[in-house]
Design a protein around this motif. Structure first.
Motif, PDB file in Angstrom:
ATOM      1  N   PRO A 203     -17.561 -25.038  13.926  1.00  0.00           N
ATOM      2  CA  PRO A 203     -17.582 -26.403  14.476  1.00  0.00           C
ATOM      3  C   PRO A 203     -19.023 -26.888  14.640  1.00  0.00           C
ATOM      4  O   PRO A 203     -19.949 -26.088  14.789  1.00  0.00           O
ATOM      5  N   LYS A 204     -19.192 -28.186  14.626  1.00  0.00           N
ATOM      6  CA  LYS A 204     -20.529 -28.770  14.735  1.00  0.00           C
ATOM      7  C   LYS A 204     -21.203 -28.404  16.046  1.00  0.00           C
ATOM      8  O   LYS A 204     -22.440 -28.412  16.129  1.00  0.00           O
ATOM      9  N   GLU A 205     -20.428 -28.059  17.069  1.00  0.00           N
ATOM     10  CA  GLU A 205     -21.008 -27.657  18.351  1.00  0.00           C
ATOM     11  C   GLU A 205     -21.826 -26.374  18.219  1.00  0.00           C
ATOM     12  O   GLU A 205     -22.722 -26.108  19.020  1.00  0.00           O
ATOM     13  N   ILE A 206     -21.528 -25.571  17.198  1.00  0.00           N
ATOM     14  CA  ILE A 206     -22.266 -24.324  16.969  1.00  0.00           C
ATOM     15  C   ILE A 206     -23.377 -24.520  15.942  1.00  0.00           C
ATOM     16  O   ILE A 206     -24.503 -24.065  16.136  1.00  0.00           O
ATOM     17  N   THR A 207     -23.082 -25.180  14.834  1.00  0.00           N
ATOM     18  CA  THR A 207     -24.063 -25.303  13.750  1.00  0.00           C
ATOM     19  C   THR A 207     -25.016 -26.477  13.927  1.00  0.00           C
ATOM     20  O   THR A 207     -25.994 -26.596  13.195  1.00  0.00           O
ATOM     21  N   GLY A 208     -24.740 -27.347  14.896  1.00  0.00           N
ATOM     22  CA  GLY A 208     -25.553 -28.558  15.047  1.00  0.00           C
ATOM     23  C   GLY A 208     -26.934 -28.323  15.621  1.00  0.00           C
ATOM     24  O   GLY A 208     -27.855 -29.115  15.389  1.00  0.00           O
ATOM     25  N   LYS A 209     -27.131 -27.228  16.385  1.00  0.00           N
ATOM     26  CA  LYS A 209     -28.418 -26.965  17.016  1.00  0.00           C
ATOM     27  C   LYS A 209     -28.847 -25.525  16.784  1.00  0.00           C
ATOM     28  O   LYS A 209     -28.019 -24.613  16.795  1.00  0.00           O
ATOM     29  N   PRO A 210     -30.150 -25.270  16.598  1.00  0.00           N
ATOM     30  CA  PRO A 210     -30.628 -23.900  16.378  1.00  0.00           C
ATOM     31  C   PRO A 210     -30.249 -22.935  17.491  1.00  0.00           C
ATOM     32  O   PRO A 210     -29.886 -21.786  17.227  1.00  0.00           O
ATOM     33  N   ASP A 211     -30.317 -23.389  18.749  1.00  0.00           N
ATOM     34  CA  ASP A 211     -30.038 -22.484  19.867  1.00  0.00           C
ATOM     35  C   ASP A 211     -28.602 -21.981  19.837  1.00  0.00           C
ATOM     36  O   ASP A 211     -28.340 -20.786  20.019  1.00  0.00           O
ATOM     37  N   THR A 212     -27.656 -22.874  19.608  1.00  0.00           N
ATOM     38  CA  THR A 212     -26.254 -22.452  19.588  1.00  0.00           C
ATOM     39  C   THR A 212     -25.930 -21.648  18.331  1.00  0.00           C
ATOM     40  O   THR A 212     -25.106 -20.744  18.357  1.00  0.00           O
ATOM     41  N   PHE A 213     -26.605 -21.969  17.241  1.00  0.00           N
ATOM     42  CA  PHE A 213     -26.395 -21.225  15.991  1.00  0.00           C
ATOM     43  C   PHE A 213     -26.992 -19.828  16.090  1.00  0.00           C
ATOM     44  O   PHE A 213     -26.362 -18.837  15.711  1.00  0.00           O
ATOM     45  N   ASN A 214     -28.217 -19.736  16.583  1.00  0.00           N
ATOM     46  CA  ASN A 214     -28.940 -18.471  16.610  1.00  0.00           C
ATOM     47  C   ASN A 214     -28.436 -17.512  17.683  1.00  0.00           C
ATOM     48  O   ASN A 214     -28.269 -16.318  17.433  1.00  0.00           O
ATOM     49  N   ASP A 215     -28.234 -18.022  18.885  1.00  0.00           N
ATOM     50  CA  ASP A 215     -27.888 -17.160  20.011  1.00  0.00           C
ATOM     51  C   ASP A 215     -26.483 -17.394  20.560  1.00  0.00           C
ATOM     52  O   ASP A 215     -25.778 -16.438  20.895  1.00  0.00           O
ATOM     53  N   GLY A 216     -26.086 -18.638  20.636  1.00  0.00           N
ATOM     54  CA  GLY A 216     -24.803 -18.952  21.268  1.00  0.00           C
ATOM     55  C   GLY A 216     -23.622 -18.328  20.552  1.00  0.00           C
ATOM     56  O   GLY A 216     -22.663 -17.869  21.187  1.00  0.00           O
ATOM     57  N   ALA A 217     -23.665 -18.274  19.206  1.00  0.00           N
ATOM     58  CA  ALA A 217     -22.529 -17.779  18.430  1.00  0.00           C
ATOM     59  C   ALA A 217     -22.537 -16.265  18.263  1.00  0.00           C
ATOM     60  O   ALA A 217     -21.649 -15.712  17.606  1.00  0.00           O
ATOM     61  N   ARG A 218     -23.486 -15.600  18.852  1.00  0.00           N
ATOM     62  CA  ARG A 218     -23.540 -14.147  18.696  1.00  0.00           C
ATOM     63  C   ARG A 218     -22.461 -13.443  19.528  1.00  0.00           C
ATOM     64  O   ARG A 218     -21.877 -12.447  19.089  1.00  0.00           O
ATOM     65  N   THR A 219     -22.197 -13.957  20.697  1.00  0.00           N
ATOM     66  CA  THR A 219     -21.266 -13.271  21.605  1.00  0.00           C
ATOM     67  C   THR A 219     -20.081 -14.125  22.035  1.00  0.00           C
ATOM     68  O   THR A 219     -19.185 -13.621  22.710  1.00  0.00           O
ATOM     69  N   ALA A 220     -20.063 -15.396  21.656  1.00  0.00           N
ATOM     70  CA  ALA A 220     -18.968 -16.267  22.097  1.00  0.00           C
ATOM     71  C   ALA A 220     -18.708 -17.356  21.073  1.00  0.00           C
ATOM     72  O   ALA A 220     -19.638 -17.819  20.386  1.00  0.00           O
ATOM     73  N   LEU A 221     -17.447 -17.759  20.965  1.00  0.00           N
ATOM     74  CA  LEU A 221     -17.043 -18.896  20.144  1.00  0.00           C
ATOM     75  C   LEU A 221     -16.085 -19.723  20.993  1.00  0.00           C
ATOM     76  O   LEU A 221     -14.888 -19.427  21.061  1.00  0.00           O
ATOM     77  N   LYS A 222     -16.627 -20.753  21.645  1.00  0.00           N
ATOM     78  CA  LYS A 222     -15.810 -21.541  22.560  1.00  0.00           C
ATOM     79  C   LYS A 222     -14.834 -22.455  21.832  1.00  0.00           C
ATOM     80  O   LYS A 222     -13.814 -22.852  22.388  1.00  0.00           O
ATOM     81  N   ASN A 223     -15.165 -22.794  20.603  1.00  0.00           N
ATOM     82  CA  ASN A 223     -14.323 -23.703  19.837  1.00  0.00           C
ATOM     83  C   ASN A 223     -13.943 -23.031  18.521  1.00  0.00           C
ATOM     84  O   ASN A 223     -14.821 -22.670  17.729  1.00  0.00           O
ATOM     85  N   THR A 224     -12.663 -22.839  18.285  1.00  0.00           N
ATOM     86  CA  THR A 224     -12.199 -22.164  17.077  1.00  0.00           C
ATOM     87  C   THR A 224     -11.052 -22.955  16.456  1.00  0.00           C
ATOM     88  O   THR A 224     -10.595 -23.955  17.013  1.00  0.00           O
ATOM     89  N   ALA A 225     -10.563 -22.493  15.309  1.00  0.00           N
ATOM     90  CA  ALA A 225      -9.472 -23.207  14.628  1.00  0.00           C
ATOM     91  C   ALA A 225      -8.705 -22.248  13.732  1.00  0.00           C
ATOM     92  O   ALA A 225      -8.627 -22.415  12.528  1.00  0.00           O
ATOM     93  N   GLY A 226      -8.125 -21.233  14.341  1.00  0.00           N
ATOM     94  CA  GLY A 226      -7.323 -20.271  13.604  1.00  0.00           C
ATOM     95  C   GLY A 226      -6.037 -19.985  14.347  1.00  0.00           C
ATOM     96  O   GLY A 226      -5.778 -20.543  15.411  1.00  0.00           O
ATOM     97  N   PRO A 227      -5.212 -19.078  13.837  1.00  0.00           N
ATOM     98  CA  PRO A 227      -3.962 -18.757  14.536  1.00  0.00           C
ATOM     99  C   PRO A 227      -4.213 -18.074  15.878  1.00  0.00           C
ATOM    100  O   PRO A 227      -3.324 -18.042  16.727  1.00  0.00           O
ATOM    101  N   PHE A 228      -5.440 -17.543  16.062  1.00  0.00           N
ATOM    102  CA  PHE A 228      -5.815 -16.939  17.333  1.00  0.00           C
ATOM    103  C   PHE A 228      -7.068 -17.615  17.871  1.00  0.00           C
ATOM    104  O   PHE A 228      -7.805 -18.277  17.125  1.00  0.00           O
ATOM    105  N   GLN A 229      -7.310 -17.434  19.156  1.00  0.00           N
ATOM    106  CA  GLN A 229      -8.539 -17.913  19.771  1.00  0.00           C
ATOM    107  C   GLN A 229      -9.179 -16.745  20.545  1.00  0.00           C
ATOM    108  O   GLN A 229      -8.503 -15.782  20.916  1.00  0.00           O
ATOM    109  N   LEU A 230     -10.479 -16.860  20.781  1.00  0.00           N
ATOM    110  CA  LEU A 230     -11.206 -15.786  21.444  1.00  0.00           C
ATOM    111  C   LEU A 230     -10.968 -15.832  22.946  1.00  0.00           C
ATOM    112  O   LEU A 230     -11.225 -16.841  23.599  1.00  0.00           O
TER     113      LEU A 230
END
Length: 840
Positions: A203-230
């Motif tokens: 989602p753009k919330e992760i890839t839109g900014k370096p901080d969320t892309f580099n560090d935020g997505a390492r341990t958490a994914l608050k927004n997903t779109a699959g048959p399961f969620q984290l």
């Protein structure tokens, strides 16, 4: 084991090599590699206990073992691994997952359609998204997500720590169509592998900014779109927990909860027996125990394997006698030993009973094992020596060693860029030639490696190195100075000097005769010593025990400290190699790179045991190339080069006083037995043509980073994953290394350091070829050239053994295909509803 990454906080951007202009070079067809119609090949089918969804019960929890906790949940970072791939596959959109044939297939859960709508003047792809597709926060998946991911991965902004930018750097712009559900992508340069892009899509919330892309997505994914969620990530428990996504618009997930649990390979048998995992990759030893458990459970006989099974009646009687004897001290020791054995037998029996609830699903993994030959320096820098190594290998025997005991098809792999069953697969090994001892020996002879070469002094050659020329010049200057001094002394006392010269001539003659005799005696002594050591070497081949008697972690096949042996040297810092970040397909298999099935013996469910053959005998293929004198063009020594007379060479060959010995690096971990076994067979094959191998066993954790990636090896075994996009994912693996300004080498993922301009050009042409058939033909030509360069020798497709709870459906050995997580579940409704019942 993980791939080498780039330290956090630095730019993770793959540096591009200079590309050749398409059409500059004309590539002639190699002998035996014409681009006819591709071979009809069938891959091994997947084994997943398929069941219709209406036969799968709703509810319950499944635990799936992974090698280790994922270091990141961002699949586009360099340290992403196989656990990252499994987890994100259940959480995020994959637009074109691979099907059972290894082809990308449109995923209707996310796309209504996706196709090229314009080719001229520029390639344009139009994506039409599923109108129901939404992120877990309710926002629709649309053009803004595509734009944000493109900007993060294009390589233009160094603030984003990306492992790769292949394909994204070719995009010129992304536009919104009639609405956000239509995405129009325009490419600045044609890109054949456009289906590889935007998978997984974040989602753009992760890839839109370096901080969320580099560090935020390492341990958490608050927004997903699959048959399961984290739901949670627990490093303390070693678990990543997923729950059913209530906003999922596709087929409802059958499981309530899916837990990925970190379990080391050595602990997996116990984890299965304890019921803490339901799905796990296993080695042949664990597969063997499961098969034995199924057999023993059906016949009701006492166990004939496990602790104490090899105890003879005489030993049992002696143990009883000691335990009940008059010697109290001996009796106490014997009683303790008997009690310990009793507990071990009871524990083993309980484990075997629990293992009856599992089945071993078998297929071939979408990855292959290769022999890598480091062509950067040393003997393997000569392509004739590399080809000799390749021609010495009986690849059929090596494939049978690993695959035949598992009941899997044992056929050598014939391509670097496709696996059997994939579109475009064609056996291109004819460009190098089949196993042929005489031609391998001829290649070595042509390269100057001979029987007497180890005893020779380095030859003075006009084309010698600058250091050699300087040494010769210094020696000549010294001689000239000495002669000048002698002339001065002669002028002072000519008569005395003439007498002295006559005496010196006589002395020189006597010394020459003495030296000649001494050299002859020494040569005889060396040969006798070589024969004695050679006998010991042959007895030591393939023996770990003999290795232990030598230096720790090191032993030599075919040579033990023989005269002329080159010492092992540490890499010179001045010639360091820069390893660039891996591509997505390679990064995804990082931890699984060393996971080789330990093919010792496997017992089938009916109790039949298949033992690994001590040595398989095979016949050379009667290819069209080998029917011609000398075999395939470019794969043998020039016409007229005589092959050595003996069928097998006794002792290593040599040249200029140095023996032909190659450093063979292998992992030492308990899960790498099969890999070491293959390595020792290869060493024995090379010894037959006079190539010595110096085998060094290193810890698994340092094997790839400290040896393969850094180039500290001559020979090594490691694996590459299959891909549906060889033009994109294969190029960095086979690209010609490029020297950097500081004298180091930029190798991308080409850890063999062997490449050519022709191979690079074929990849460049294929990746820009929008006609799929034409692109495949270019890849076949590239594969033929990779074979001819002999830097990488594919051996076999890796086995895939997965232990699965017998009541689970739609999961197991998937082969090429991506899992459909929403279809996984229990076929037994009682088992699905009650965790306690599942342990019965």
């Amino acid at each position: 084991m993980s791939h080498v990454g780039v330290p956090r906080g630095t730019v993770r951007k793959r540096r591009s090599l200079a590309l050749l202009t398409a059409g500059v070079l004309t590539i002639p067809a190699l002998a035996g590699c014409s681009s006819d119609s591709e071979e009809t090949s069938r891959g091994v089918p997947q084994d997943i206990a398929p069941a219709a969804r209406d036969r799968v019960a709703d509810g319950s929890t499944v635990n799936w073992a992974v090698d280790a906790m994922p270091t990141t949940l961002n699949a586009f970072q360099a340290d992403a691994d196989s656990a990252t791939t499994k987890i994100t596959g259940a959480l995020l959109p994959t637009l074109f997952p691979m099907d059972a044939a290894g082809q990308p297939k449109l995923n209707p859960d996310y796309l209504e359609s996706a196709k090229i709508i314009e080719r001229e003047p520029k390639q344009v792809v139009l994506y039409k998204l599923n109108q129901q597709a939404v992120w877990s926060d309710g926002r629709e998946i649309g053009a803004p997500d595509f734009v944000a991911q493109w900007r993060a991965l294009s390589g233009k902004d160094s603030a984003f720590w990306t492992a790769r930018n292949a394909g994204y750097e070719r995009i010129e712009k992304i536009e919104r169509g009639a609405d956000d559900l239509q995405v129009r992508v325009t490419f600045a340069k044609p890109y054949a592998d456009w289906r590889s892009l935007f998978s997984p899509l974040y989602p753009k919330e992760i890839t839109g900014k370096p901080d969320t892309f580099n560090d935020g997505a390492r341990t958490a994914l608050k927004n997903t779109a699959g048959p399961f969620q984290l739901k949670s990530v627990s490093k303390a428990k070693g678990t990543v927990t997923l729950t059913r996504n209530p906003r999922w618009w596709g087929d409802k997930a059958k499981l309530d909860t899916l837990v990925f649990r970190a379990v080391a390979p050595k602990d997996r048998t116990k984890a299965l027996a304890d019921g803490t995992v339901h799905i796990t990759d296993v080695d042949a030893t664990t597969a063997d125990r499961i098969a034995l458990a199924l057999r023993d459970g059906s016949n009701g006989q006492p166990l004939t394997h496990g602790p104490g099974a090899d105890l003879t009646p005489a030993a049992a009687l002696r143990s009883w006698a000691l335990a009940n004897g008059s010697d109290e001290e001996q009796a106490e020791i014997a009683q303790a030993a008997r009690e310990k054995n009793r507990k071990a037998v009871a524990a083993y029996g309980a484990e075997q009973k629990a293992l009856r609830g599992y089945a071993v699903r078998k297929s071939l993994e979408p990855a292959y094992t290769q022999l890598a030959l480091n062509g950067e320096s040393g003997p393997l820098a000569d392509d004739r020596v590399r080809r000799a190594v390749a021609r010495a290998l009986d690849r059929q025997e090596l494939a049978e060693t690993v695959l035949k005991p598992l009941g899997l098809p044992a056929k050598p792999l014939g391509s670097h860029l496709a696996l059997a069953g994939q579109p475009g697969y064609k056996d291109g090994s004819g460009a190098l030639g089949d196993q042929n001892t005489k031609e391998a020996q001829a290649l070595l002879a042509d390269a100057g490696w001979t029987q007497g070469g180890a005893a020779e002094r380095p030859k003075d050659t006009k084309a010698g190195s600058e250091a050699e020329k300087k040494a010769d010049k210094d020696e000549a200057d010294k001689k000239k100075d000495a002669e000048g001094k002698a002339d001065t002394e002669d002028a002072e006392d000519k008569e005395g000097t003439e007498k002295t010269e006559a005496e010196e001539k006589k002395t020189d003659k006597d010394e020459a005769e003495d030296k000649k005799k001494a050299d002859k005696d020494a040569d005889k002594t060396d040969k006798d010593a070589d024969k004695d050591e050679e006998k010991a070497d042959r007895a030591a081949v393939g023996s770990d025990d003999s290795a232990a008697s030598r230096a720790e972690g090191l032993y030599i096949v075919g040579q033990d400290d023989k005269p002329g042996a080159a010492p092992v040297q540490a890499p010179d810092a001045s010639t360091a190699t820069h390893v660039l970040a891996p591509s997505r397909a390679a990064a995804a298999q990082s931890l699984a790179l060393l996971r080789q099935a330990s093919a010792v013996s496997v017992v089938s469910e009916d109790g039949t045991t298949a033992e690994a053959a001590s040595k398989a005998t095979t016949q050379d293929k009667a290819t069209a190339q080998d029917k011609q004198p000398g075999g395939a063009a470019g794969a043998y020594a020039p016409l007229g080069t005589a092959a050595p007379a003996p069928a097998s060479v006794k002792g290593p060959l040599g040249k200029d006083g140095k023996t032909l010995t190659l450093r063979f690096v292998l992992p030492s971990g308990p899960g790498s037995q099969s890999l070491r076994g293959v390595g020792e067979r290869i060493a024995a094959m090379l010894e037959k043509i006079g190539i010595g191998t110096e085998i060094t066993k290193v810890p698994d954790e340092s094997y790839f980073k400290d040896h393969i990636a850094s180039g500290d090896y001559d020979l090594a075994l490691y694996s590459w994953p299959a891909t549906a996009y060889p033009a994109t994912d294969g190029r960095p693996i086979y690209a010609k290394p490029e020297p950097a300004t500081d004298g180091s080498l930029l190798v991308e993922q080409n850890y063999t350091r062997v490449g050519t301009d022709h191979i690079d050009q074929l990849f460049d042409q294929a990746v820009a070829e929008l006609d799929e058939k034409a692109a495949r033909e270019l890849m076949k030509q590239a594969d033929a050239r990779i074979w001819a360069a002999a830097g990488s020798i594919p051996l076999f497709q890796r086995p895939q053994l997965v232990a699965v709870d017998k009541k689970l459906a739609n999961v197991g050995a998937f082969g090429f295909a991506a899992p459909r997580y929403q279809d996984i579940g229990f076929t037994d409704r009682q088992a699905a509803g009650s965790p306690a019942d599942r342990k019965k």
